[in-house]
Design a protein around this motif. Structure first.
Motif, PDB file in Angstrom:
ATOM      1  N   GLY A   1       2.183  10.570 -27.442  1.00 34.24           N
ATOM      2  CA  GLY A   1       1.462  10.532 -28.718  1.00 34.24           C
ATOM      3  C   GLY A   1       0.010  10.173 -28.460  1.00 34.24           C
ATOM      4  N   ALA A   2      -0.684   9.732 -29.515  1.00 37.93           N
ATOM      5  CA  ALA A   2      -2.092   9.360 -29.370  1.00 37.93           C
ATOM      6  C   ALA A   2      -2.245   8.259 -28.322  1.00 37.93           C
ATOM      7  N   THR A   3      -1.349   7.265 -28.375  1.00 39.02           N
ATOM      8  CA  THR A   3      -1.487   6.121 -27.476  1.00 39.02           C
ATOM      9  C   THR A   3      -1.247   6.532 -26.021  1.00 39.02           C
ATOM     10  N   GLY A   4      -0.141   7.240 -25.781  1.00 35.42           N
ATOM     11  CA  GLY A   4       0.214   7.610 -24.406  1.00 35.42           C
ATOM     12  C   GLY A   4      -0.797   8.564 -23.785  1.00 35.42           C
TER      13      GLY A   4
ATOM     14  N   VAL B   1       4.882  11.307 -19.345  1.00 34.32           N
ATOM     15  CA  VAL B   1       5.976  12.170 -19.809  1.00 34.32           C
ATOM     16  C   VAL B   1       6.240  11.948 -21.288  1.00 34.32           C
ATOM     17  N   GLU B   2       6.528  13.043 -21.969  1.00 35.14           N
ATOM     18  CA  GLU B   2       6.797  13.024 -23.412  1.00 35.14           C
ATOM     19  C   GLU B   2       8.115  13.750 -23.642  1.00 35.14           C
ATOM     20  N   LYS B   3       9.014  13.128 -24.425  1.00 30.10           N
ATOM     21  CA  LYS B   3      10.356  13.721 -24.513  1.00 30.10           C
ATOM     22  C   LYS B   3      10.435  14.968 -25.389  1.00 30.10           C
ATOM     23  N   TYR B   4       9.512  15.125 -26.350  1.00 26.98           N
ATOM     24  CA  TYR B   4       9.433  16.390 -27.107  1.00 26.98           C
ATOM     25  C   TYR B   4       8.063  17.002 -26.821  1.00 26.98           C
TER      26      TYR B   4
ATOM     27  N   GLY C   1       5.702  13.042 -32.436  1.00 23.85           N
ATOM     28  CA  GLY C   1       6.132  11.835 -33.150  1.00 23.85           C
ATOM     29  C   GLY C   1       5.176  11.538 -34.292  1.00 23.85           C
ATOM     30  N   THR C   2       4.823  10.287 -34.434  1.00 18.63           N
ATOM     31  CA  THR C   2       3.969   9.871 -35.551  1.00 18.63           C
ATOM     32  C   THR C   2       2.586  10.527 -35.486  1.00 18.63           C
ATOM     33  N   SER C   3       2.114  10.808 -34.287  1.00 19.64           N
ATOM     34  CA  SER C   3       0.712  11.197 -34.146  1.00 19.64           C
ATOM     35  C   SER C   3       0.336  12.530 -34.789  1.00 19.64           C
ATOM     36  N   SER C   4       1.299  13.393 -35.107  1.00 22.66           N
ATOM     37  CA  SER C   4       0.933  14.613 -35.835  1.00 22.66           C
ATOM     38  C   SER C   4       1.250  14.466 -37.321  1.00 22.66           C
TER      39      SER C   4
ATOM     40  N   SER D   1       0.159  11.828 -39.369  1.00 19.55           N
ATOM     41  CA  SER D   1      -0.681  10.797 -39.978  1.00 19.55           C
ATOM     42  C   SER D   1      -1.409  11.367 -41.195  1.00 19.55           C
ATOM     43  N   THR D   2      -2.235  10.518 -41.817  1.00 17.90           N
ATOM     44  CA  THR D   2      -3.035  10.959 -42.978  1.00 17.90           C
ATOM     45  C   THR D   2      -4.273  11.726 -42.518  1.00 17.90           C
ATOM     46  N   LYS D   3      -4.502  11.773 -41.246  1.00 17.25           N
ATOM     47  CA  LYS D   3      -5.604  12.521 -40.623  1.00 17.25           C
ATOM     48  C   LYS D   3      -6.974  11.868 -40.844  1.00 17.25           C
ATOM     49  N   LEU D   4      -6.966  10.578 -41.151  1.00 12.45           N
ATOM     50  CA  LEU D   4      -8.235   9.872 -41.321  1.00 12.45           C
ATOM     51  C   LEU D   4      -8.586   9.132 -40.043  1.00 12.45           C
ATOM     52  N   ILE D   5      -9.884   9.135 -39.752  1.00 15.67           N
ATOM     53  CA  ILE D   5     -10.365   8.310 -38.640  1.00 15.67           C
ATOM     54  C   ILE D   5     -11.137   7.212 -39.347  1.00 15.67           C
TER      55      ILE D   5
ATOM     56  N   GLU E   1      12.002  13.498 -20.607  1.00 15.26           N
ATOM     57  CA  GLU E   1      12.406  12.256 -21.272  1.00 15.26           C
ATOM     58  C   GLU E   1      12.761  11.168 -20.260  1.00 15.26           C
ATOM     59  N   VAL E   2      12.342   9.952 -20.541  1.00 14.49           N
ATOM     60  CA  VAL E   2      12.739   8.830 -19.683  1.00 14.49           C
ATOM     61  C   VAL E   2      14.139   8.378 -20.083  1.00 14.49           C
ATOM     62  N   LEU E   3      15.018   8.307 -19.083  1.00 17.58           N
ATOM     63  CA  LEU E   3      16.407   7.896 -19.336  1.00 17.58           C
ATOM     64  C   LEU E   3      16.656   6.460 -18.910  1.00 17.58           C
TER      65      LEU E   3
ATOM     66  N   GLY F   1       5.394   4.328 -29.284  1.00 14.66           N
ATOM     67  CA  GLY F   1       5.267   4.186 -30.740  1.00 14.66           C
ATOM     68  C   GLY F   1       6.510   3.561 -31.345  1.00 14.66           C
ATOM     69  N   PRO F   2       7.125   4.259 -32.312  1.00 21.59           N
ATOM     70  CA  PRO F   2       8.297   3.679 -32.972  1.00 21.59           C
ATOM     71  C   PRO F   2       9.454   3.397 -32.011  1.00 21.59           C
ATOM     72  N   TYR F   3       9.485   4.039 -30.847  1.00 22.30           N
ATOM     73  CA  TYR F   3      10.586   3.854 -29.887  1.00 22.30           C
ATOM     74  C   TYR F   3      10.336   2.697 -28.921  1.00 22.30           C
TER      75      TYR F   3
ATOM     76  N   ILE G   1       6.619   7.794 -38.971  1.00 24.99           N
ATOM     77  CA  ILE G   1       7.061   6.398 -38.835  1.00 24.99           C
ATOM     78  C   ILE G   1       5.940   5.567 -38.222  1.00 24.99           C
ATOM     79  N   ARG G   2       5.466   4.581 -38.986  1.00 19.90           N
ATOM     80  CA  ARG G   2       4.401   3.706 -38.477  1.00 19.90           C
ATOM     81  C   ARG G   2       4.986   2.735 -37.464  1.00 19.90           C
ATOM     82  N   PRO G   3       4.400   2.698 -36.278  1.00 19.78           N
ATOM     83  CA  PRO G   3       4.931   1.740 -35.290  1.00 19.78           C
ATOM     84  C   PRO G   3       4.277   0.375 -35.487  1.00 19.78           C
TER      85      PRO G   3
ATOM     86  N   LYS H   1      -3.608   2.047 -34.443  1.00 21.58           N
ATOM     87  CA  LYS H   1      -3.659   3.266 -35.257  1.00 21.58           C
ATOM     88  C   LYS H   1      -4.354   4.364 -34.471  1.00 21.58           C
ATOM     89  N   TRP H   2      -4.272   5.567 -35.007  1.00 15.52           N
ATOM     90  CA  TRP H   2      -4.853   6.733 -34.327  1.00 15.52           C
ATOM     91  C   TRP H   2      -6.296   6.437 -33.940  1.00 15.52           C
ATOM     92  N   THR H   3      -7.043   5.960 -34.933  1.00 13.83           N
ATOM     93  CA  THR H   3      -8.481   5.759 -34.758  1.00 13.83           C
ATOM     94  C   THR H   3      -8.809   4.924 -33.519  1.00 13.83           C
ATOM     95  N   THR H   4      -7.936   3.964 -33.201  1.00 15.26           N
ATOM     96  CA  THR H   4      -8.288   3.019 -32.132  1.00 15.26           C
ATOM     97  C   THR H   4      -7.581   3.322 -30.810  1.00 15.26           C
TER      98      THR H   4
HETATM   99  C1  LIG Z   1       2.239   7.987 -42.699  1.00 16.64           C
HETATM  100  C2  LIG Z   1       1.253   7.554 -41.664  1.00 16.64           C
HETATM  101  C3  LIG Z   1      -0.101   7.762 -41.857  1.00 16.64           C
HETATM  102  C4  LIG Z   1      -1.020   7.357 -40.899  1.00 16.64           C
HETATM  103  N1  LIG Z   1      -2.335   7.634 -41.090  1.00 16.64           N
HETATM  104  C5  LIG Z   1      -3.247   7.242 -40.178  1.00 16.64           C
HETATM  105  C6  LIG Z   1      -4.601   7.579 -40.353  1.00 16.64           C
HETATM  106  O1  LIG Z   1      -4.973   8.258 -41.299  1.00 16.64           O
HETATM  107  N2  LIG Z   1      -5.469   7.147 -39.417  1.00 16.64           N
HETATM  108  C7  LIG Z   1      -5.092   6.395 -38.354  1.00 16.64           C
HETATM  109  O2  LIG Z   1      -5.960   6.000 -37.574  1.00 16.64           O
HETATM  110  N3  LIG Z   1      -3.803   6.117 -38.130  1.00 16.64           N
HETATM  111  C8  LIG Z   1      -2.871   6.521 -39.021  1.00 16.64           C
HETATM  112  N4  LIG Z   1      -1.552   6.259 -38.817  1.00 16.64           N
HETATM  113  C9  LIG Z   1      -1.150   5.538 -37.605  1.00 16.64           C
HETATM  114  C10 LIG Z   1      -1.076   6.477 -36.416  1.00 16.64           C
HETATM  115  O3  LIG Z   1      -0.591   7.729 -36.768  1.00 16.64           O
HETATM  116  C11 LIG Z   1      -0.187   5.855 -35.359  1.00 16.64           C
HETATM  117  O4  LIG Z   1      -0.594   4.548 -35.102  1.00 16.64           O
HETATM  118  C12 LIG Z   1      -0.231   6.633 -34.055  1.00 16.64           C
HETATM  119  O5  LIG Z   1      -0.045   8.005 -34.264  1.00 16.64           O
HETATM  120  C13 LIG Z   1       0.842   6.108 -33.128  1.00 16.64           C
HETATM  121  O6  LIG Z   1       0.794   6.843 -31.930  1.00 16.64           O
HETATM  122  P1  LIG Z   1       1.792   6.520 -30.763  1.00 16.64           P
HETATM  123  O7  LIG Z   1       1.403   7.352 -29.627  1.00 16.64           O
HETATM  124  O8  LIG Z   1       1.838   5.046 -30.551  1.00 16.64           O
HETATM  125  O9  LIG Z   1       3.225   6.939 -31.344  1.00 16.64           O
HETATM  126  P2  LIG Z   1       3.860   8.409 -31.424  1.00 16.64           P
HETATM  127  O10 LIG Z   1       2.890   9.404 -31.870  1.00 16.64           O
HETATM  128  O11 LIG Z   1       5.120   8.294 -32.206  1.00 16.64           O
HETATM  129  O12 LIG Z   1       4.195   8.736 -29.917  1.00 16.64           O
HETATM  130  C14 LIG Z   1       5.249   8.143 -29.213  1.00 16.64           C
HETATM  131  C15 LIG Z   1       5.887   9.237 -28.403  1.00 16.64           C
HETATM  132  O13 LIG Z   1       6.810   8.666 -27.474  1.00 16.64           O
HETATM  133  C16 LIG Z   1       7.787   9.656 -27.230  1.00 16.64           C
HETATM  134  N5  LIG Z   1       8.964   9.035 -26.613  1.00 16.64           N
HETATM  135  C17 LIG Z   1       9.838   8.178 -27.183  1.00 16.64           C
HETATM  136  N6  LIG Z   1      10.817   7.865 -26.321  1.00 16.64           N
HETATM  137  C18 LIG Z   1      10.560   8.539 -25.181  1.00 16.64           C
HETATM  138  C19 LIG Z   1      11.233   8.625 -23.930  1.00 16.64           C
HETATM  139  N7  LIG Z   1      12.373   7.974 -23.690  1.00 16.64           N
HETATM  140  N8  LIG Z   1      10.697   9.418 -22.978  1.00 16.64           N
HETATM  141  C20 LIG Z   1       9.545  10.112 -23.191  1.00 16.64           C
HETATM  142  N9  LIG Z   1       8.895  10.048 -24.367  1.00 16.64           N
HETATM  143  C21 LIG Z   1       9.380   9.278 -25.356  1.00 16.64           C
HETATM  144  C22 LIG Z   1       8.070  10.202 -28.620  1.00 16.64           C
HETATM  145  O14 LIG Z   1       8.709  11.453 -28.583  1.00 16.64           O
HETATM  146  C23 LIG Z   1       6.691  10.216 -29.243  1.00 16.64           C
HETATM  147  O15 LIG Z   1       6.081  11.482 -29.195  1.00 16.64           O
HETATM  148  C24 LIG Z   1      -0.593   6.690 -39.737  1.00 16.64           C
HETATM  149  C25 LIG Z   1       0.774   6.504 -39.522  1.00 16.64           C
HETATM  150  C26 LIG Z   1       1.682   6.951 -40.480  1.00 16.64           C
HETATM  151  C27 LIG Z   1       3.129   6.775 -40.244  1.00 16.64           C
END
Ligand SMILES: Cc1cc2nc3c(=O)[nH]c(=O)nc-3n(C[C@H](O)[C@H](O)[C@H](O)COP(=O)(O)OP(=O)(O)OC[C@H]3O[C@@H](n4cnc5c(N)ncnc54)[C@H](O)[C@@H]3O)c2cc1C
Length: 725
Positions: A82-85, A102-105, A110-113, A115-119, A252-254, A294-296, A404-406, A439-442
Motif C-alpha cells: 500500500g502507500a506505507t509499504g 511483497v504485496e499479496k494482491y 487495500g485501503t490505499s486505493s 481513500s477520499t483522495k485528499l492530500i 503473500e507472506v505466509l 495497514g489493517p493486517y 478500512i482505516r488502519p 495517513k496517505w498524506t504522510t
Molecule cells: C475511507 C478512508 C478514507 C481515507 N481518506 C484519506 C485521505 O483522503 N487522505 C489521506 O491522507 N488518508 C486517507 N485515508 C487513510 C489512508 O488511506 C491510509 O492511511 C493508507 O492508505 C494506509 O496505507 P497502508 O499501506 O498502511 O495500508 P493498505 O493500503 O491497506 O496496504 C496494506 C497492504 O498490505 C497487504 N498485505 C496484507 N497482508 C499481507 C501479507 N501477508 N503479505 C503481503 N502483503 C500483505 C494488503 O494486501 C494491503 O495491500 C483514508 C482511509 C480510509 C479508510
C-alpha cells in the motif's frame, strides 16, 4: 531537431509515431525538456549503485523480479504494497539498501486505493490541537502540510491543489471558521498551496448552485491537495523498481522466519512467501523485515509472535460516487464538524462526485463491502446540504466502495473517532519492525522514520541518508502542464484522452500512446476507448501488464479507475479488458472465463453492483385475487392516476392516514421499490416488490411496513362495513 535526435539516440529511444494522419519520425519522448530532465533531476543525490537516471531505467519482467526474490539476500524486506509499504521501499532502495517488497494482491488494492483522495493536513485536527492545547496534534498537522507540499512537488502530474468550500449557515461560524482556516494557512507557512478566502452568500451560490440556500450566510474556501490514490501507489511501486528494488505484487507472506544472531538470540531473518499466481512457495532472506500491512498489521505481528497485544483498531469508511452534476467541476464541499462530530463531503474527482463517509469499527477482511444501509445513510446526510430542487436519487449512485482505516489503537479510548490518525513504529525484541496508522498524506515521513529505525535496530549500512524529499516519482521528470498537447499533436489522440494520459502517467504517457492502436477514423487517429463515457483507452491495458497488472480487476479498479467511477461501465468494459489481457498474458478460454467471473464477484461484493436492487428479477407469483388486491393498493397510492407512484404520493398517503413520516424516510421507502431508479414506481415494479415480499426475498423492508399498514386499513374498512353484510 538534430540535437533532439542525438539526445534521443543517447538513451536509445527513437520511434515512429503518427501525427494527425501523417507519418513522421519524431523523438518518442516529450522533446528536449523531458530528455534533459531525465539526466539532470536527481543526479548526484542518490546513493552509489542506484541508477541516477532511474526515470528511464527499464522495468524488469515479473519473472526476473520473482527470481531475484528467490535468490538474492536483502537488507530490507517490506511486507505490504500500500502507500506505507511502497513508500518504505522507495526510501530504503534510494538509500542504497538492497530492498524487497511483497504485496499479496495488487499494489494499492487495500485501503490505499479506497481513500477520499485528499492530500491534507486535517483542518479538523488543527481545531483539536487548538482546543485541547495539544502540541502533538499541532505537530501532526504541520508535518502533514509539509508532506502535502512535497507530494504535489514530486508527482505534479498526479497531485494538485484543490479548493474546498465550507458552507456557513450560522453567523458565529464566520469568524470561527475564518480563524480556523487562516490558522491552517499559517501553519503551512511557505508550503501553503493557495490562500483561503471568504465568499458572500451570492458568490458561494454562483460557484456551487446546488447548495442549500435556506439560511446560507456565506462560505469559506481553503486549499488542500487531491490525487489519484491508486495511481500514486503504483507510481511509488514502479519508482522503487526503477531504483533497483525487487518489488512484486501477488506475493503473500505466509510465515516470518527467525534465526539465532551472533549472541544466540532468535531474530527475524526473512519470510516464507507464496506467489499467488503460480502457488509456488519459497523463503526470502533479509536482515530486516518491515511490516507495513495497514489493517493486517496485527496478523503479521501475531504471525511472528502469537502472544503480542493488538495495536490496530480498524474502522471502515464507505464512499458513494454520484454523477458530476452533484458538485462544481473544480471545487469540493466539506463540513468538517457535523452535529454528531463526523465529516461530510462531496468532492469532484475524475468527472464524478465522491460523497462520504462513514466511520464504524469493523473486522479486517480481504473484501470490504459497502452495504445498502451505509449508502442510504450517506445519501440522507448529503441531502441536508443540497437545495431541495436537487433530488438525490438512489439510482444516481454510480459506485460505492469501502476502505478500512488502519487506526492505531489507544487501549484507553473506545471511540474510533477520537483516535488521532498518526502513526506508530514498533520494534519487537526479535526485531520485527511494524509501521502502522498514519495517513496517505504522510506516507513519506512515515517511511523515513521507519527506515531510520530499521538502520539502527538491524545494523544496516545505507550509503546515504533519506533522499525521498524532492525525489521525483515515476512520470514526473518530463511532465509539464501542457504536456498533453504534445500527445494530441504527435499522436492524434482526443483532447480528453490526452489530458487523462498526461495526468495519470506523466511523461510515461508517450509510452502508453505508443501502444495505442489506430481507430480507423480520420479523428482521433489512435486511442480506442474502453468505454465510450470514459477517456480510458485500450493501450492502457497493455501498459498495465508491463507494470505487473496480473488480473482483470487490477485494470478495472486501479490501473484505470473505472470501477470506482462507474461500476456499470466497468462491467461493460470487462470483456474487452479480458480479451486484451488474454493477448498480452496468453490466457486460454478457461482462464478468461475465470477472470470475468472473478471480476464480476468483485464488482458485486466490493463496488456496490446490484446493491439496492434486492427485489429485481423475482418472478411474480400471485393468484388472480392477490393481483386485484395489489392493483387496488397501487391505485390507492397513485391517487391521481398517473400510472406511477412518486414521493409526493407517499407523502399524501401518509398525511391522509394521519401518519407522521419524515422526508428522509419517504425517500428511503420509495428507493426500496424503485427498481430502475427513476424516482417513480410503476405497477410492474410495485408488483415485483410485493412478490419479493411474499416469497421472503426482501426482508425488513420499509415498504413492507407501508403495505402492512394498508392491509390493516383494508381489514378495518371491511369490519366497519359490517363484513359485507
Ligand atoms: C475511507 C478512508 C478514507 C481515507 N481518506 C484519506 C485521505 O483522503 N487522505 C489521506 O491522507 N488518508 C486517507 N485515508 C487513510 C489512508 O488511506 C491510509 O492511511 C493508507 O492508505 C494506509 O496505507 P497502508 O499501506 O498502511 O495500508 P493498505 O493500503 O491497506 O496496504 C496494506 C497492504 O498490505 C497487504 N498485505 C496484507 N497482508 C499481507 C501479507 N501477508 N503479505 C503481503 N502483503 C500483505 C494488503 O494486501 C494491503 O495491500 C483514508 C482511509 C480510509 C479508510
Amino acid at each position: 531537431m538534430e540535437k533532439l535526435r542525438i539526445l534521443a539516440r543517447k538513451v536509445g529511444k527513437t520511434g515512429v509515431i503518427l501525427a494527425g494522419g501523417a507519418t513522421a519520425t519524431y523523438v518518442v519522448y516529450s522533446g528536449v525538456k523531458a530528455l534533459q530532465n531525465a539526466f539532470d533531476t536527481d543526479e548526484g543525490k542518490l546513493a552509489d549503485g542506484v541508477p541516477q537516471n532511474y526515470a528511464w531505467a527499464p522495468l524488469p519482467s515479473r519473472a526476473q523480479l520473482i527470481e531475484s526474490l528467490k535468490t538474492d539476500e536483502f537488507d530490507v524486506l517490506v511486507i505490504g504494497g500500500g502507500a506505507t509499504g511502497t513508500g518504505v521501499a522507495v526510501d530504503a532502495v534510494s538509500r542504497g539498501l538492497k530492498t524487497a517488497m511483497v504485496e499479496k494482491y495488487d499494489f494499492g488494492s487495500g485501503t490505499s486505493s479506497r481513500s477520499t483522495k485528499l492530500i491534507h493536513g486535517g483542518v479538523r485536527y488543527l481545531e483539536k490541537a487548538v482546543f485541547s492545547l495539544s502540541y502533538q496534534q499541532y505537530c501532526m498537522v504541520e508535518e502533514a502540510l509539509a508532506e502535502r507540499a512535497n507530494l504535489i512537488n514530486i508527482a505534479p502530474h498526479l497531485a494538485y491543489p484543490f479548493p474546498i468550500m465550507l458552507p456557513l449557515y450560522k453567523r458565529w461560524q464566520i469568524p470561527y471558521f475564518w480563524a480556523g482556516i487562516k490558522a491552517y494557512d499559517w501553519v503551512a507557512g511557505k508550503q501553503k498551496l493557495k490562500s483561503s478566502y471568504f465568499l458572500g452568500r451570492k458568490k458561494a451560490l454562483e460557484i456551487f448552485p446546488m447548495l442549500k440556500k435556506d439560511k446560507l450566510r456565506g462560505a469559506l474556501v481553503y486549499y488542500d491537495g487531491q490525487h489519484d490514490d491508486a495511481r500514486m501507489n503504483i507510481s511509488l511501486a514502479i519508482t522503487a523498481v526503477r531504483l533497483g528494488g525487487s518489488v512484486m505484487n501477488y506475493v503473500e507472506v505466509l510465515e516470518i522466519l527467525k534465526t539465532p544472531d551472533s549472541e544466540g538470540k532468535e531474530v527475524v531473518s526473512g519470510a516464507k512467501v507464496r506467489d499467488r499466481m503460480t502457488g509456488e512457495e519459497w523463503n526470502v532472506k533479509a536482515k530486516c523485515v518491515i511490516n507495513a500491512t495497514g489493517p493486517y498489521t496485527d496478523r503479521i505481528r501475531t504471525m511472528a509472535n502469537p502472544e503480542v497485544k493488538k495495536i490496530c483498531q480498524p474502522s471502515q469508511g464507505v464512499h458513494v460516487v454520484l454523477p458530476d452534476y452533484y458538485s462544481p467541476t473544480s471545487m469540493g464541499l466539506l463540513d468538517p464538524a457535523t452535529s454528531d462530530g463526523r465529516i461530510i463531503f462531496f468532492l469532484p474527482w475524475q468527472n464524478v462526485t465522491i460523497a462520504g463517509t462513514t466511520d464504524e469499527a469493523c473486522e479486517v477482511t480481504d473484501f470490504p463491502s459497502p452495504t445498502e444501509k451505509e449508502i442510504q445513510f450517506i445519501l440522507n446526510e448529503i441531502r441536508h446540504y443540497l437545495d431541495p430542487d436537487v433530488e438525490i436519487r438512489r439510482g444516481d449512485v454510480l459506485s460505492a466502495w469501502c476502505g478500512i482505516r488502519p487506526l492505531v489503537c489507544d487501549p484507553n479510548k473506545a471511540d474510533t473517532q477520537s483516535i488521532a490518525r498518526n502513526h506508530i513504529i514498533e520494534v519487537t525484541p526479535d526485531n520485527l519492525i511494524t509501521i502502522a496508522g498514519g495517513k496517505w498524506t504522510t506516507y513519506r515521513h512515515m517511511a523515513e522514520e521507519t527506515v531510520d529505525r530499521a538502520v539502527e535496530v538491524c545494523n544496516l549500512k545505507p550509503k546515504t541518508k533519506c533522499r525521498t524529499k524532492g525525489l521525483l516519482l515515476d512520470g514526473a521528470h518530463g511532465y509539464t502542464p501542457t504536456f498533453f498537447i504534445r500527445l494530441v499533436q504527435d499522436f492524434g489522440l482526443e483532447n480528453d484522452v490526452a489530458q487523462h494520459l498526461a495526468s495519470t502517467y506523466g511523461d510515461k504517457a508517450f509510452k502508453v500512446a505508443k501502444l495505442a492502436s489506430l481507430t480507423g477514423k480520420r479523428w482521433p487517429v489512435v486511442g480506442k476507448r474502453l468505454h465510450e463515457e470514459f477517456p480510458y483507452i485500450e493501450a492502457e491495458v497493455r501498459y498495465a501488464v508491463k507494470e505487473y497488472a496480473c488480473r482483470a480487476i487490477d485494470v478495472l479498479a486501479r490501473r484505470t479507475r473505472l470501477t470506482f467511477c462507474n461500476v456499470h461501465a466497468a462491467e461493460e468494459a470487462l470483456p474487452r479488458i479480458v480479451e486484451i489481457m488474454a493477448e498480452e498474458l496468453k490466457w486460454n478460454k478457461k482462464k478468461q472465463k475465470e477472470e470475468i467471473d472473478h471480476a464480476k464477484t468483485f464488482l458485486r461484493r466490493e463496488m456496490g453492483l446490484d446493491l439496492g436492487t434486492g427485489a429485481k428479477n423475482v418472478p411474480i407469483n400471485f393468484t388472480k385475487d392477490e393481483i386485484n388486491l395489489y392493483v387496488n393498493r397501487f391505485k390507492t397510492l397513485d391517487s391521481d392516476h398517473k400510472g406511477y407512484i412518486t414521493v409526493n404520493d407517499l407523502r399524501k398517503y401518509f398525511k391522509k392516514i394521519g401518519e407522521r413520516v419524515s422526508e428522509d424516510q419517504l425517500h428511503d421507502i420509495l428507493n426500496e421499490v424503485d427498481l430502475n431508479k427513476n424516482a417513480q414506481v410503476d405497477l410492474g415494479e410495485f408488483l415485483q416488490l410485493m412478490s419479493a415480499l411474499k416469497s421472503g426475498n426482501v426482508a425488513n423492508s420499509r415498504f413492507a411496513q407501508v403495505t402492512q399498514m394498508m392491509q390493516e386499513r383494508d381489514k378495518i374498512s371491511v369490519e366497519r362495513s359490517g363484513g359485507g353484510v
